[in-house]
Design an enzyme around this catalytic site. Sequence first.
Site, mmCIF file in Angstrom:
data_model
loop_
_atom_site.group_PDB
_atom_site.id
_atom_site.type_symbol
_atom_site.label_atom_id
_atom_site.label_comp_id
_atom_site.label_asym_id
_atom_site.label_seq_id
_atom_site.Cartn_x
_atom_site.Cartn_y
_atom_site.Cartn_z
ATOM 1 C CD GLU A 8 145.349 -50.801 21.177
ATOM 2 O OE1 GLU A 8 145.820 -50.668 22.325
ATOM 3 O OE2 GLU A 8 144.306 -50.210 20.797
ATOM 4 C CE LYS A 47 148.467 -46.456 24.165
ATOM 5 N NZ LYS A 47 147.202 -47.130 24.539
ATOM 6 C CB CYS A 74 144.426 -46.792 21.104
ATOM 7 S SG CYS A 74 142.628 -46.704 21.378
#
Length: 410
Positions: free
Chosen positions: A238, A293, A345
């Site tokens: 990330e 995301k 994540c």
Amino acid sequence: MFLLKRDYSNKNFIIKGFITSILLSSFIYLSYFNIELKILNTFLGLFGIYFLLVIPKRSLLITGFLTGILWCYWMAVSLQYYDLTYIAPFLLLGIGLVYAIIFYLFAFYDRLTIRIAMIFAFTFFAPFGFNWMKFELLFIDSYIGISKIDFALILISFYLIIKLKRHKIIGLIPLLFTLTFAKGEFIDNPNAKIYMPQMNVNQDLKWQKEYRTTLHENNFEEIAKAIDLKKDLIILPETAFTTLLNKNTELEERLKDFSNDIDIVTGALYVENEEIFNASYFFSKGQVQVAKKVVLVPFGEEIPLPKFFVDLINKVFYNGAQDYSKASTPTDFEIKGEKFRNAICYEGTTDKIFENIGDTRYMIMISNNAWFTPSIEPTLQHLLLKYYSKKYGVTIFHVANGSPNRIYRP
């Protein structure tokens, strides 16, 4: 005599609350020290749930407060990078109080059936969108199953054990149906030969402008190494590139050039219509695909409160910075003829990212855990990824900065 009894009673309910919180949290700390004994986790987890059902109502306040901190104290670790360390005690107090109230509500009407129903209902509840406290997780490294049905059977079993005056052994029958003994692990390898470099860039350095060139060149060195090793795909963590990558033409073109020799998945920021996204970039054969995301970190990437409070918090604590934006649906990358679900994540440990996953058997998840190290955060994330891999039957390739890369198999 009355005062002595009252003092003993006060100490007793505190001790019971303390012991229960230890039982509910021990599996995380055992895993942190690489102690994953199934028989030990089985008994500790079962005793933790049993105590949760039988301790006095006011003990639940102590249990919730301490369990919240034992599971979530790591949230305060990241504050140092915002120069907000002074807030840490208040954050920890807030975390403890939220879970103290939730646990106390388990027995708002103190009957065993109500407590069981409330505890089971909690497994569907995520306060402020944060879903990392899962009671099913207690059994991820045990001989007990991790499904909702398994957890319901545990509660039914304890109900019978507590309520039956005779033949309490009958209460063990539902528990027997939760037992699971792992067979040989099925290794489901994708067609692509994957290179997962281990990154350990300190968060203090990661976003410093003077370190940016060094960081980016290290990424390109890893890509070149993967090509030399004749890999098909390299996965970088990330925000491996600490820039708005779609606005950095030079970096984007270099990555496109490399992608003629190897597929590349890397994390970086993405900007569109003045909105900023935490994103994964997939470079292949000179082309790029961006996955934004879908699930943002509560209080980290978005404030899950009404807009007035969002604006106030961002102004006071984050110098007016805006929340990240998010996509509405997950993205799949096609690599060597197979689909890989993208996850960044926190979203990789939520059910939403697995929606409509269909026949996709693989997931690429990238993280930057340097925000929270040293702490138990990578351990808790590790246990959650075990849980979700088994729950959805998906092999997860997890590449992180600041904690070990791992592959999770169903």
